[in-house]
Motif scaffolding. Structure first.
Motif, PDB file in Angstrom:
ATOM      1  N   ILE A   1       0.624  -1.053  -0.024  1.00 34.11           N
ATOM      2  CA  ILE A   1       0.003  -0.086   0.267  1.00 34.11           C
ATOM      3  C   ILE A   1       0.862   1.317  -0.104  1.00 34.11           C
ATOM      4  CG2 ILE A   1      -1.696   1.431   1.345  1.00 34.11           C
ATOM      5  CD1 ILE A   1      -2.618  -1.490   0.002  1.00 34.11           C
ATOM      6  N   ASP A   2       0.406   2.122  -0.978  1.00 33.12           N
ATOM      7  CA  ASP A   2       1.313   3.125  -1.152  1.00 33.12           C
ATOM      8  C   ASP A   2       1.436   4.105   0.278  1.00 33.12           C
ATOM      9  OD1 ASP A   2       2.849   5.235  -2.284  1.00 33.12           O
ATOM     10  OD2 ASP A   2       1.258   6.322  -3.166  1.00 33.12           O
ATOM     11  N   GLY A   3       2.847   4.350   0.536  1.00 31.15           N
ATOM     12  CA  GLY A   3       3.172   5.244   1.764  1.00 31.15           C
ATOM     13  C   GLY A   3       2.846   4.593   3.247  1.00 31.15           C
ATOM     14  N   TYR A   4       2.462   3.157   3.141  1.00 28.13           N
ATOM     15  CA  TYR A   4       2.341   2.507   4.408  1.00 28.13           C
ATOM     16  C   TYR A   4       3.134   1.148   4.236  1.00 28.13           C
ATOM     17  CZ  TYR A   4      -0.956   5.820   5.880  1.00 28.13           C
ATOM     18  OH  TYR A   4      -1.687   6.978   6.263  1.00 28.13           O
ATOM     19  N   ASP A   5       3.678   0.629   3.334  1.00 29.71           N
ATOM     20  CA  ASP A   5       4.336  -0.681   3.296  1.00 29.71           C
ATOM     21  C   ASP A   5       5.592  -0.354   2.446  1.00 29.71           C
ATOM     22  OD1 ASP A   5       2.066  -2.052   4.540  1.00 29.71           O
ATOM     23  OD2 ASP A   5       1.289  -2.719   2.427  1.00 29.71           O
ATOM     24  N   ASN A   6       6.583  -1.153   3.233  1.00 28.27           N
ATOM     25  CA  ASN A   6       7.758  -1.464   2.484  1.00 28.27           C
ATOM     26  C   ASN A   6       8.323  -2.753   2.489  1.00 28.27           C
ATOM     27  OD1 ASN A   6       9.072  -1.737   5.006  1.00 28.27           O
ATOM     28  ND2 ASN A   6      10.577  -0.293   4.834  1.00 28.27           N
ATOM     29  N   ALA A   7       7.232  -3.584   3.037  1.00 26.38           N
ATOM     30  CA  ALA A   7       7.406  -5.052   3.119  1.00 26.38           C
ATOM     31  C   ALA A   7       5.965  -5.510   2.556  1.00 26.38           C
ATOM     32  CB  ALA A   7       7.689  -5.530   4.418  1.00 26.38           C
ATOM     33  N   ASP A   8       5.985  -6.730   1.811  1.00 27.17           N
ATOM     34  CA  ASP A   8       4.808  -7.135   1.275  1.00 27.17           C
ATOM     35  C   ASP A   8       3.684  -7.691   2.056  1.00 27.17           C
ATOM     36  OD1 ASP A   8       6.065  -6.746  -1.273  1.00 27.17           O
ATOM     37  OD2 ASP A   8       7.112  -8.829  -1.365  1.00 27.17           O
ATOM     38  N   ALA A   9       2.846  -7.588   1.818  1.00 26.30           N
ATOM     39  CA  ALA A   9       1.491  -8.159   2.490  1.00 26.30           C
ATOM     40  C   ALA A   9       1.000  -9.134   1.646  1.00 26.30           C
ATOM     41  CB  ALA A   9       0.273  -7.385   2.631  1.00 26.30           C
ATOM     42  N   VAL A  10       0.830 -10.465   1.953  1.00 30.90           N
ATOM     43  CA  VAL A  10       0.593 -11.662   0.890  1.00 30.90           C
ATOM     44  C   VAL A  10      -0.279 -12.229   1.273  1.00 30.90           C
ATOM     45  CG1 VAL A  10       3.321 -11.949   0.629  1.00 30.90           C
ATOM     46  CG2 VAL A  10       2.272 -13.134   2.422  1.00 30.90           C
ATOM     47  N   HIS A  11      -0.961 -13.096   0.255  1.00 32.53           N
ATOM     48  CA  HIS A  11      -2.176 -13.907   0.308  1.00 32.53           C
ATOM     49  C   HIS A  11      -2.072 -14.688  -0.881  1.00 32.53           C
ATOM     50  CE1 HIS A  11      -3.814 -10.645  -2.077  1.00 32.53           C
ATOM     51  NE2 HIS A  11      -4.570 -11.298  -2.577  1.00 32.53           N
ATOM     52  N   ASP A  12      -2.903 -15.860  -0.905  1.00 36.85           N
ATOM     53  CA  ASP A  12      -2.838 -16.772  -1.974  1.00 36.85           C
ATOM     54  C   ASP A  12      -4.362 -16.415  -2.819  1.00 36.85           C
ATOM     55  OD1 ASP A  12      -0.525 -17.462  -1.534  1.00 36.85           O
ATOM     56  OD2 ASP A  12      -1.176 -19.287  -0.257  1.00 36.85           O
ATOM     57  N   GLU A  13      -4.398 -17.165  -3.760  1.00 32.41           N
ATOM     58  CA  GLU A  13      -5.451 -17.040  -4.974  1.00 32.41           C
ATOM     59  C   GLU A  13      -5.573 -18.462  -5.554  1.00 32.41           C
ATOM     60  OE1 GLU A  13      -5.881 -13.542  -7.407  1.00 32.41           O
ATOM     61  OE2 GLU A  13      -5.978 -12.242  -5.859  1.00 32.41           O
ATOM     62  N   VAL A  14      -6.588 -18.810  -6.343  1.00 35.94           N
ATOM     63  CA  VAL A  14      -6.648 -19.641  -7.159  1.00 35.94           C
ATOM     64  C   VAL A  14      -7.250 -19.365  -8.545  1.00 35.94           C
ATOM     65  CG1 VAL A  14      -7.483 -22.171  -7.727  1.00 35.94           C
ATOM     66  CG2 VAL A  14      -7.157 -21.578  -5.234  1.00 35.94           C
ATOM     67  N   MET A  15      -6.351 -19.679  -9.513  1.00 42.29           N
ATOM     68  CA  MET A  15      -6.766 -19.131 -10.752  1.00 42.29           C
ATOM     69  C   MET A  15      -6.595 -20.231 -11.884  1.00 42.29           C
ATOM     70  SD  MET A  15      -4.781 -15.635 -11.667  1.00 42.29           S
ATOM     71  CE  MET A  15      -5.028 -14.239 -10.304  1.00 42.29           C
ATOM     72  N   THR A  16      -7.621 -20.210 -12.862  1.00 42.38           N
ATOM     73  CA  THR A  16      -7.547 -20.930 -14.021  1.00 42.38           C
ATOM     74  C   THR A  16      -7.198 -20.217 -15.154  1.00 42.38           C
ATOM     75  OG1 THR A  16      -9.846 -20.912 -14.312  1.00 42.38           O
ATOM     76  CG2 THR A  16      -8.977 -22.732 -13.153  1.00 42.38           C
ATOM     77  N   PHE A  17      -6.288 -20.832 -16.140  1.00 47.72           N
ATOM     78  CA  PHE A  17      -5.742 -19.852 -17.197  1.00 47.72           C
ATOM     79  C   PHE A  17      -6.207 -20.742 -18.559  1.00 47.72           C
ATOM     80  CE2 PHE A  17      -2.968 -19.483 -13.690  1.00 47.72           C
ATOM     81  CZ  PHE A  17      -2.920 -18.065 -13.605  1.00 47.72           C
ATOM     82  N   THR A  18      -6.507 -20.037 -19.527  1.00 47.97           N
ATOM     83  CA  THR A  18      -7.090 -20.643 -20.829  1.00 47.97           C
ATOM     84  C   THR A  18      -6.442 -19.880 -22.004  1.00 47.97           C
ATOM     85  OG1 THR A  18      -9.251 -21.505 -19.757  1.00 47.97           O
ATOM     86  CG2 THR A  18      -9.017 -21.185 -22.360  1.00 47.97           C
ATOM     87  N   PRO A  19      -5.897 -20.625 -22.979  1.00 47.18           N
ATOM     88  CA  PRO A  19      -5.285 -19.877 -24.187  1.00 47.18           C
ATOM     89  C   PRO A  19      -6.631 -20.030 -25.265  1.00 47.18           C
ATOM     90  CG  PRO A  19      -4.653 -22.117 -24.236  1.00 47.18           C
ATOM     91  CD  PRO A  19      -5.623 -22.138 -22.951  1.00 47.18           C
ATOM     92  N   ARG A  20      -6.627 -18.708 -25.835  1.00 49.26           N
ATOM     93  CA  ARG A  20      -7.531 -18.391 -26.921  1.00 49.26           C
ATOM     94  C   ARG A  20      -6.895 -17.559 -27.995  1.00 49.26           C
ATOM     95  NH1 ARG A  20     -11.970 -20.612 -25.017  1.00 49.26           N
ATOM     96  NH2 ARG A  20     -12.716 -20.354 -22.678  1.00 49.26           N
ATOM     97  N   GLU A  21      -6.935 -18.124 -29.029  1.00 49.28           N
ATOM     98  CA  GLU A  21      -6.322 -17.518 -30.400  1.00 49.28           C
ATOM     99  C   GLU A  21      -5.041 -16.853 -30.219  1.00 49.28           C
ATOM    100  OE1 GLU A  21      -9.500 -14.855 -31.774  1.00 49.28           O
ATOM    101  OE2 GLU A  21     -10.761 -16.474 -32.200  1.00 49.28           O
ATOM    102  N   GLY A  22      -4.163 -17.608 -29.494  1.00 50.05           N
ATOM    103  CA  GLY A  22      -2.741 -17.027 -29.498  1.00 50.05           C
ATOM    104  C   GLY A  22      -2.582 -16.417 -28.097  1.00 50.05           C
ATOM    105  N   ARG A  23      -3.570 -16.212 -27.157  1.00 47.60           N
ATOM    106  CA  ARG A  23      -3.370 -15.302 -25.883  1.00 47.60           C
ATOM    107  C   ARG A  23      -4.170 -15.908 -24.942  1.00 47.60           C
ATOM    108  NH1 ARG A  23      -2.204  -9.991 -26.195  1.00 47.60           N
ATOM    109  NH2 ARG A  23      -2.813  -8.439 -24.318  1.00 47.60           N
ATOM    110  N   TRP A  24      -3.183 -15.732 -23.619  1.00 48.87           N
ATOM    111  CA  TRP A  24      -3.770 -16.586 -22.292  1.00 48.87           C
ATOM    112  C   TRP A  24      -4.737 -15.465 -21.602  1.00 48.87           C
ATOM    113  CZ3 TRP A  24      -2.985 -21.291 -20.689  1.00 48.87           C
ATOM    114  CH2 TRP A  24      -2.221 -22.060 -21.145  1.00 48.87           C
ATOM    115  N   TYR A  25      -5.579 -16.095 -21.059  1.00 45.39           N
ATOM    116  CA  TYR A  25      -6.581 -15.248 -20.284  1.00 45.39           C
ATOM    117  C   TYR A  25      -6.885 -16.117 -18.823  1.00 45.39           C
ATOM    118  CZ  TYR A  25      -7.920 -13.116 -24.613  1.00 45.39           C
ATOM    119  OH  TYR A  25      -7.945 -12.527 -25.747  1.00 45.39           O
TER     120      TYR A  25
END
Length: 460
Positions: free
Chosen positions: A167-191
């Motif tokens: 967060i700008d002006g408040y962190d100089n260390a990372d706040a971390v968490h996890d997500e889950v994503m799925t990735f799909t290629p379509r017509e030469g591009r990942w989404y």
């Protein structure tokens, strides 16, 4: 806040109890997008053990095991690394169209949900957003992600993704968490074809729940789900509390506090992990790194439960806020080996110092125990500070009285020196015993015996 009925005076002790538990986050990042403080500049780096998965130019291996490099008919290529870089840049720049360009164009429902999620972040001043693609662990994927990967299209896959942000002006260390994503290629591009909050403690963020409002003051940035009429008084309490902390600890800390505000105990539980019932009487909690340099602003957050906070008297709110901000200020001298009785007792010492409340009132539960012949035999352990402990008030009271005794018998400066010496970088659990010897000229065992006598003399 104005609709809350006035609190009775004196308020019951549970309305003044500043409860707090320590937490630390480990950071690990691969794709980095950073905005400079003066002019926005974007720097992208690939590093770490998963560089192969991000199409590092030094390697000829595929982007990922499933899918590899997506190639368009004109010969152009795209990788998941580039997709995540585009996504991070859009989040930093608050560019909604660029962000939505990373979302699967064939999934209208997902695009609506992701547009809402992006809008929830609109007021959050993010200066850095990093992604780390975890190793493939199909067996651990949530069922929804596995199903999406199986149906989104050829070469689709799902992964856990680590997020590290500042967060700008408040962190100089990372706040971390996890997500889950799925990735799909379509017509030469990942989404991104799917996104979920990862299972596990502390992964849900405010913006996963609703639109985040931001309120700034001299010493505070308050990010919350309620409106400004709830956030503004909290910012005012921070501004009033910071000078009280300075009076004891000094000003060699950033003197800026990042506060997160939920609307309910359930939202607080979702944010911190655990059951909502654990937070019903918890007005605030501080989470962040331990042992960070005193002059720096690390990824420290004070999390407020507005329902419990609103039930406090004005004095109670002030005590709570001073207590929590003390933890922020003192994190440089708070290590993994720092006993919680010292950390919590010191925060209460500063919190109650100018409250005007009597010792017997503050330590009412402990007074009752002594009247009933229940005499403490030892200083409270770390386990005694668990929020589910029915004797939690007594743990705080014993810790506060231990620090109060040190200040009374040896002087406030000696109490500060004990805290700093016990929590000096490079130490260990033995540092606490050594600090008692070098600063107070006693042993922890003798101090405990003296403290037991002090309790009886002070409370009976």
């Amino acid at each position: 806040m104005s609709s809350t009925p006035p609190s009775p005076w004196p308020p019951p002790p549970e309305q003044l109890r500043p409860l707090r538990r320590r937490g630390s986050l480990a950071a690990g990042v691969v794709v980095s997008v950073v905005a400079a403080a003066v002019a926005i500049g974007l720097a992208v780096t690939d590093r770490g053990p998963f560089a192969d998965a991000f199409g590092d130019e030094r390697h000829a291996s595929p982007v990922v095991e499933q899918g590899g490099v997506a190639r368009a008919g004109d010969g152009s290529e795209d990788t998941v690394a580039e997709l995540l870089q585009r996504r991070a840049k859009a989040l930093i720049a608050k560019n909604r169209s660029d962000f939505l360009a990373t979302v699967d164009p064939q999934d209208a429902e997902l695009r609506r949900a992701q547009a809402t999620w992006f809008d929830n972040l609109a007021e959050v001043p993010v200066t850095s957003w990093r992604y780390q693609l975890a190793p493939r662990e199909d067996a651990r994927l949530p069922a929804a992600a596995a199903a999406k990967a199986a149906t989104a299209g050829p070469d689709s896959f799902g992964r856990f993704v680590g997020i590290a942000l500042r967060i700008d002006g408040y962190d100089n260390a990372d706040a971390v968490h996890d997500e889950v994503m799925t990735f799909t290629p379509r017509e030469g591009r990942w989404y991104v074809s799917g996104r979920w909050v990862a299972p596990g403690r502390g992964n849900q963020q405010l913006w996963d729940v609703g639109r985040v409002n931001a309120f700034r003051s001299d010493h505070a940035l308050v990010l919350g789900l309620p409106d400004d009429d709830v956030l503004a008084p909290i910012a005012e309490e921070v501004d009033a509390a910071v000078p009280r902390v300075d009076e004891v600890w000094g000003k060699r800390w950033p003197r800026k506090v990042l506060v997160l505000v939920t609307r309910t105990e359930q939202e607080m539980a979702d944010l911190l992990g655990g059951k909502a019932s654990n937070y019903t009487q918890l007005a605030a909690i501080t989470r962040g790194e331990l042992g960070v340099a005193e002059e720096t602003a690390a990824a420290e957050r004070v999390v407020i439960n507005p329902r419990a906070y609103a039930d406090l008297s004005e004095v109670g709110k002030r005590v709570i806020m001073i207590h929590e901000i003390t933890h922020v200020a003192v994190r440089s001298a708070t290590q993994e080996w720092t006993p919680m009785w010292l950390a919590e007792g010191f925060a209460d010492y500063i919190g109650y110092r100018t409250s005007g409340l009597s010792v017997q009132f503050i330590a009412q539960e402990l007074v009752d125990d002594l009247r009933n012949g229940l005499k403490p035999k030892a200083l409270p352990t770390d386990a005694d500070f668990d929020t589910t402990n029915p004797k939690l008030p007594q743990a705080y009271e014993m810790a506060w009285l231990a620090c109060r005794m040190i200040a009374e018998q040896h002087g406030q400066d000696s109490l500060l020196e004990l805290v700093r010496t016990a929590g000096a970088p490079g130490g260990s659990a033995a540092s606490v015993e050594e600090a008692f010897s070098s600063v107070l000229g006693t042993t922890l065992a003798q101090f405990t015996a003296d403290w037991r006598e002090y309790l009886e003399e002070t409370l009976t």
